[in-house]
Scaffold this motif. Structure first.
Motif, short mmCIF file in Angstrom:
data_model
loop_
_atom_site.label_atom_id
_atom_site.label_comp_id
_atom_site.label_asym_id
_atom_site.label_seq_id
_atom_site.Cartn_x
_atom_site.Cartn_y
_atom_site.Cartn_z
N ILE A 166 18.03 54.78 67.10
CA ILE A 166 16.70 55.25 66.68
C ILE A 166 16.92 56.37 65.66
O ILE A 166 18.01 56.92 65.54
CB ILE A 166 15.82 55.79 67.84
N GLU A 167 15.87 56.69 64.89
CA GLU A 167 15.89 57.87 64.05
C GLU A 167 14.54 58.57 64.15
O GLU A 167 13.51 57.93 64.35
CB GLU A 167 16.19 57.52 62.58
N THR A 168 14.59 59.88 64.07
CA THR A 168 13.36 60.67 64.10
C THR A 168 13.28 61.47 62.80
O THR A 168 14.29 61.63 62.11
CB THR A 168 13.37 61.62 65.32
N PRO A 169 12.09 61.97 62.44
CA PRO A 169 11.97 62.67 61.16
C PRO A 169 12.74 63.99 61.14
O PRO A 169 12.91 64.62 62.19
CB PRO A 169 10.47 62.94 61.03
N GLU A 211 9.86 68.32 62.42
CA GLU A 211 9.05 68.17 63.63
C GLU A 211 7.97 69.25 63.59
O GLU A 211 8.13 70.27 62.91
CB GLU A 211 9.92 68.37 64.89
N ASN A 212 6.90 69.05 64.32
CA ASN A 212 5.93 70.13 64.48
C ASN A 212 6.62 71.30 65.17
O ASN A 212 7.40 71.08 66.11
CB ASN A 212 4.74 69.65 65.31
N ARG A 265 10.91 64.04 72.91
CA ARG A 265 9.59 63.87 72.29
C ARG A 265 9.33 62.39 71.99
O ARG A 265 8.24 61.85 72.25
CB ARG A 265 9.54 64.72 71.01
N PHE A 266 10.35 61.70 71.45
CA PHE A 266 10.24 60.28 71.11
C PHE A 266 9.93 59.45 72.36
O PHE A 266 9.05 58.58 72.35
CB PHE A 266 11.56 59.82 70.48
N VAL A 324 8.58 60.36 75.21
CA VAL A 324 7.24 60.61 75.74
C VAL A 324 6.19 59.96 74.85
O VAL A 324 5.27 59.28 75.32
CB VAL A 324 6.99 62.13 75.88
N GLN A 325 6.36 60.12 73.54
CA GLN A 325 5.36 59.60 72.60
C GLN A 325 5.30 58.07 72.62
O GLN A 325 4.24 57.48 72.46
CB GLN A 325 5.71 60.11 71.19
N HIS A 326 6.46 57.43 72.82
CA HIS A 326 6.51 55.96 72.74
C HIS A 326 6.74 55.32 74.10
O HIS A 326 7.19 54.16 74.17
CB HIS A 326 7.62 55.53 71.77
N ILE A 386 9.09 68.74 79.70
CA ILE A 386 8.52 69.70 78.75
C ILE A 386 7.42 69.08 77.90
O ILE A 386 6.58 69.77 77.36
CB ILE A 386 9.61 70.29 77.81
N PHE A 387 7.41 67.74 77.80
CA PHE A 387 6.34 67.08 77.05
C PHE A 387 5.40 66.29 77.98
O PHE A 387 4.68 65.41 77.53
CB PHE A 387 6.92 66.15 75.98
N GLY A 388 5.47 66.59 79.29
CA GLY A 388 4.47 66.06 80.19
C GLY A 388 4.83 64.75 80.89
O GLY A 388 4.00 64.19 81.58
N LYS A 440 7.06 63.27 83.73
CA LYS A 440 7.93 63.71 84.83
C LYS A 440 8.84 62.57 85.29
O LYS A 440 8.61 61.40 84.99
CB LYS A 440 7.06 64.17 86.00
#
Lengths: 455, 455
Positions: free
Chosen positions: B41-44, B47-48, B110-111, B113-115, B328-330, B332
């Motif tokens: 995978i790759e992430t930007p 990040e925010n 983050r990835f 949790v988001q996906h 940390i991103f919700g 569990k």
């Protein structure tokens, strides 16, 4: 509770399937570059702002992502400037020394000048890295995207232009995309503008020529009359009315531009390049296209633009000859030529045409079902043997329900599942299920290795 | 005149030879990851800041590179805050919304949790990308450097830890670097701290144990007395005095930690993992090492650190089990385990050991000398035939002096040079010079293709 996290607008995550397909594109392009003896370089994501500012026009400067200086960046800064109208702009030059690269061309020029004593010229390099632009994001336009640039610097030979066309041809043939390459020469455009007496109207003239097919000669002349004189329009008519094959067009150009030294030079370059193209027997068509201007001002000779034939999409590759790119950093007389492949658009085209080969999705060849501790310890040495034979394989890590393990195989496109229970361990055999057909067969370890190695 | 350009301190350009060697390392690592069915995978790069801040401790927050908001970033900002002592810090939170990624672990969390709804768990991913830290640059420490991370998330099985050790073993065997992997378990460390009554002194205790060999038991106890009570030091003695092989050490630990539930859990995990290690018959030694603590607080189980045996260098790989990274991103209850390979250090080790294989430097196999237009047009179709046979080749673009063309071949490590002049064209033959020996031989085109294809 924490909010669901997100990423900055205009940026993207690449999930495995997309990554594999993107890697397939990058690997294909890299292999072609290397066949032509271009060598990889990479430059840092951050450049000094002094390197970047003023190289992309005023609009470009605004689109640079600037990086805040570390630490107490306001220390010693006189905030009186914050009363001014352009306070943001002025403050940014004080509190930011670095920016993210905007393209690969300026960093390449900087690289060549900085390392000129370590390089052998002609220097043939390729570079595949992301670039960043603070553009308004929209469909197909991202704030982080990848460029694949290939350039040769330190040689004026038109064989380099021919080689780049050969590379373009190879890349798109290998990617299974039909394209046409449009070719023009900035010297011809300069010659036309010179001949009609409006050297600064190159862009207007090419735009007008471009509209010929759509709106007709009369309307084109009408539009031109708002930009150039009647006399100039009259002189332009032979070019607007130009017909026939490559050689006939060249004859028309030669007659029209007979008093323009730069124009004639451009024509002779074009003829030489098309000679090479005929020697190379390219798969793709190459066309002389006088409507091609390309935005960037640093081009001075041949210019290229590649369009796909089967999908409506902007250009998927473009570039040209620049005689003085490194001049901005103090190194004169370094002519270069290069093209840039747009990986994101290529991806979209291949997706739409559905031409990604099956093998671009890499997965393990076989999943071993996990029944528990005893079976696992039988399987571990077996995995090692398979991997030694270059067979990608995996053991499901948890002894959960069979169905969940089979779902995992399906979701991950794993073609075979190995079932090893008590019976199999006793007889040292493996039950192999072909996921697509559902068929099962029992085989020995040796048989399994042969079976998978053949795939 | 323009000043010679430069790049920001702590960043690097990678010239072709270095790039090829780095690519050799990355490709080797990627191939191993894929053999074990990990997916890319790759992430930007950006990040925010809300994603990054607070994840790396206060020190880490300071080392984040922040990106200035685009446009009129001061618009509407009340500059009264600029009177405050921490004005830089406060203003940065207002004028910067994004930052460059600091590592690959937090973006991965983050990835996930988001996906989460698009992924199949256990999710096995690898990620090879640069990260940025505003650290003070020094030898071997850069502000832009690459991490190669491999993690599996969504499975608590210790088979994952075993698999990662297998991957480490494969990578270093393939790269020809001898290593040892030190293994510890955070639960054991927690058990020790609990048992002696100082649960928050884990780090001090591991530092003390680490000094045993260097300064001796007496001095260690002396140092400990400034941190923990005499009673605690007494309870710690069996562990400080611990001797013998793995099983003996485990027995000592079991006895000492007999009243600590978490300690006993750690011991049983360690025993299970070493069972798998013995099944896997790894090439590298793996050692239980109670002095290993690793800085990051999110580890909760096994921890690893890999050291080279033949070069004095910090760790070249490390990682461990984290039970709540995505919390940390919700999200569990997502246990994961992963390791990170340090590509820059691996490069330095391989350079020092001189173990880069020759084929890691890619060049064209043959350079065609350029004598001018007629010869060139004979050579162009020939180049095409060679490349169709996957032979990397090139024609020198300019008809300059032979010596200059031969120097180009030498500088670019090109093993053969083809000389095609008038004679050769007449007889359809090619004179091939082997650069290393200086020997020349004449051959037909067919012979040349066979000759190069065999290399």
């Amino acid at each position: 509770m924490a909010q669901k996290p997100s990423i900055p607008k205009g940026t993207r995550d690449f999930a495995p399937q997309e990554m594999m397909r993107r890697n397939y594109i990058f690997e294909t392009i890299k292999r072609v570059f290397e066949h032509y003896a271009y060598k990889p370089i990479e430059t840092p994501a951050m450049e000094n702002l002094s390197t970047l500012l003023g190289k992309y026009g005023e609009e470009g400067d605004k689109l640079l992502f600037k990086i805040l200086n570390s630490g107490d960046f306001l220390n010693g800064v006189n905030l009186d400037i914050c009363e001014d109208d352009d306070k943001s702009k002025r403050l940014s030059t004080i509190i930011c020394e670095k920016g993210l690269r905007y393209d690969l061309t300026v960093p390449f020029a900087r690289f060549v000048v900085q390392h000129q004593n370590e390089l052998t010229f002609p220097f043939k390099r390729y570079q595949i890295q992301p670039v960043w632009r603070a553009d308004r994001p929209q469909k197909g336009r991202y704030r982080e995207f990848f460029q694949c640039d290939v350039d040769v610097i330190g040689s004026t030979s038109l064989l380099n232009e021919a080689e780049l066309l050969n590379i373009i041809d190879d890349v798109y043939k290998k990617l299974n995309i039909r394209v046409v390459t449009k070719i023009n020469n900035r010297k011809i455009l300069a010659g036309i503008a010179e001949t009609i007496g409006f050297p600064d109207k190159i862009i207007d003239i090419t735009i007008a020529i471009d509209k010929l097919d759509k709106i007709g000669l009369e309307k084109v002349n009408e539009e031109l009359s708002t930009k150039i004189s009647a006399e100039a329009i009259a002189k332009l008519q032979p070019i607007l009315l130009m017909k026939g094959d490559f050689l006939e067009k060249v004859e028309t150009l030669k007659t029209t531009l007979t008093h323009s030294e730069i124009g004639l030079k451009g024509i002779s370059e074009m003829v030489e390049l098309f000679d090479y193209i005929s020697d190379l027997k390219l798969y793709m068509p190459c066309e002389l296209d006088l409507t091609l201007a390309r935005g960037l001002n640093y081009y001075t000779g041949a210019i290229f633009e590649v369009k796909t034939l089967d999908v409506a999409m902007g250009s998927v590759c473009g570039g040209g000859r620049y005689d003085d790119l490194t001049g901005i950093f103090g190194l004169k007389n370094m002519s270069g030529v290069g093209v840039s492949f747009g990986a994101d658009r290529i991806y979209d085209v291949m997706n739409e045409l559905n031409v990604f080969p099956e093998h671009s999705i890499v997965s393990s060849q076989i999943l071993f079902v996990n029944f528990g501790h005893a079976e696992t310890r039988f399987i571990l040495p077996l995995l090692k043997r398979l991997r030694e034979k270059n067979i990608a394989c995996e053991l499901y890590p948890d002894a959960v329900k069979m169905q969940k393990q089979f779902n995992y195989a399906n979701d991950n496109h794993i073609p075979y599942v190995a079932i090893i229970g008590e019976d199999e361990i006793k007889t040292s055999s493996i039950t192999v299920k072909t996921m697509q057909s559902g068929q099962q067969q029992k085989m020995s370890v040796e048989h399994l290795i042969d079976f998978l190695a053949q795939k």
